[in-house]
Design an enzyme around this catalytic site. Structure first.
Site, PDB file in Angstrom:
ATOM      1  N   THR A  21      32.446  27.512  30.631  1.00  0.00           N
ATOM      2  CA  THR A  21      33.139  28.326  29.635  1.00  0.00           C
ATOM      3  C   THR A  21      34.389  27.614  29.130  1.00  0.00           C
ATOM      4  O   THR A  21      34.677  26.488  29.538  1.00  0.00           O
ATOM      5  CB  THR A  21      33.480  29.710  30.255  1.00  0.00           C
ATOM      6  OG1 THR A  21      33.920  30.591  29.210  1.00  0.00           O
ATOM      7  CG2 THR A  21      34.573  29.625  31.309  1.00  0.00           C
ATOM      8  N   ASN A  22      35.122  28.239  28.221  1.00  0.00           N
ATOM      9  CA  ASN A  22      36.400  27.737  27.716  1.00  0.00           C
ATOM     10  C   ASN A  22      37.505  28.683  28.151  1.00  0.00           C
ATOM     11  O   ASN A  22      37.251  29.867  28.377  1.00  0.00           O
ATOM     12  CB  ASN A  22      36.403  27.734  26.192  1.00  0.00           C
ATOM     13  CG  ASN A  22      35.631  26.580  25.605  1.00  0.00           C
ATOM     14  OD1 ASN A  22      35.466  25.550  26.245  1.00  0.00           O
ATOM     15  ND2 ASN A  22      35.169  26.751  24.399  1.00  0.00           N
ATOM     16  N   ARG A  23      38.723  28.191  28.177  1.00  0.00           N
ATOM     17  CA  ARG A  23      39.852  29.078  28.450  1.00  0.00           C
ATOM     18  C   ARG A  23      40.101  29.951  27.225  1.00  0.00           C
ATOM     19  O   ARG A  23      40.183  29.446  26.102  1.00  0.00           O
ATOM     20  CB  ARG A  23      41.108  28.268  28.759  1.00  0.00           C
ATOM     21  CG  ARG A  23      41.045  27.592  30.103  1.00  0.00           C
ATOM     22  CD  ARG A  23      42.323  26.870  30.393  1.00  0.00           C
ATOM     23  NE  ARG A  23      43.429  27.768  30.685  1.00  0.00           N
ATOM     24  CZ  ARG A  23      44.671  27.358  30.931  1.00  0.00           C
ATOM     25  NH1 ARG A  23      44.946  26.078  30.927  1.00  0.00           N
ATOM     26  NH2 ARG A  23      45.620  28.224  31.195  1.00  0.00           N
ATOM     27  N   VAL A  89      34.571  29.059  21.261  1.00  0.00           N
ATOM     28  CA  VAL A  89      33.121  28.883  21.437  1.00  0.00           C
ATOM     29  C   VAL A  89      32.862  27.581  22.197  1.00  0.00           C
ATOM     30  O   VAL A  89      33.432  26.539  21.850  1.00  0.00           O
ATOM     31  CB  VAL A  89      32.415  28.811  20.056  1.00  0.00           C
ATOM     32  CG1 VAL A  89      30.897  28.800  20.226  1.00  0.00           C
ATOM     33  CG2 VAL A  89      32.851  29.958  19.145  1.00  0.00           C
TER      34      VAL A  89
END
Ligand code: CTP
Length: 215
Positions: A21-23, A89
């Site tokens: 995932t991303n922060r 995203v």
């Protein structure tokens, strides 16, 4: 206006218990939703998992992966006058998603990844002439150069550059080190600014851009 907004991260699954995932805390999306409602716009929010609770008046679509976000955004964008791509995203997703939990074996695990669809790029290509499209750019360096490239490549009207890695601003903070860049030319550097105040500025700019597109 009818405004479509995205927020939060996406999750790209490796197996039923793990994802990449991303922060992203969703705080910027939350601030934007607050301002949009105050200014009487109709809001649809497509949100990755970030715990943001929207008021009942907001049509909320919860998604997990970049692919799901793209499908929902392209569907909802048809009815929107403006789209704000605030979501973080994921750019890559595992080539294979294992149906069962991957067991540990070797010291090194290699994961093959493939590009996810670039939603902002698709929006710009399909709706860039008719609707106001705003994107974000999370950058650690070469802020202006990268933001201007994204503005041009993704055919959007405005890019909100977010300088990450600054003390007291950015992820999980109520502040952002931000600058705005416009397709029509012009830029505005704010330095550290609260996400609520920045949300207000972004919405006012989108209202202005909508007026010029309508002419
Ligand atoms: N974005 C998108 N779809 C993707 C990746 C990003 O729509 N697959 C959008 C983001 O929501 C943001 C903008 O594109 O509005 C820029 O995102 P950012 O992560 O800063 O840049 P990338 O385009 O992913 O490029 P890079 O990671 O190389 O900086």
């Amino acid at each position: 206006m009818k405004v479509l907004l995205t927020g939060g991260p996406t999750r790209e699954y490796l197996d039923p218990v793990r994802y990449i995932t991303n922060r992203s805390s969703g705080k910027m999306a939350k601030a934007l939703i607050g301002v949009l409602l105050k200014r009487k716009h109709k809001v649809t929010a497509v949100l990755g998992p970030c715990g943001v609770k929207c008021p009942k008046s907001v049509k909320t679509v919860n998604v997990e992966t970049a692919r799901q976000m793209k499908n929902s955004v392209m569907k909802e964008a048809e009815h929107a006058d403006a789209v704000i791509m605030c979501a973080a995203v994921a750019d890559y997703t595992p080539v294979k998603v294992s149906a069962v939990k991957i067991k540990k074996s070797d010291d090194i695990l290699r994961v093959r990844m493939k590009r996810t669809p670039d939603i902002l790029f698709c929006l710009g290509r399909k709706y860039g002439k008719k609707k106001v499209i705003a994107g974000f750019a999370a950058e650690t360096d070469k802020i202006e150069e990268n933001a201007l490239r994204k503005l041009r490549d993704k055919k959007c009207d405005m890019i909100v550059a977010n300088k990450v890695g600054e003390k007291g601003a950015g992820f999980d903070s109520s502040m952002m080190n931000a600058a705005l860049f416009f397709r029509e030319g012009g830029k505005n550097h704010f330095g550290k600014i609260s996400k609520n105040r920045l949300g207000y500025i972004i919405v006012r700019e989108i209202e202005r851009l909508r007026q010029t597109k309508n002419k």
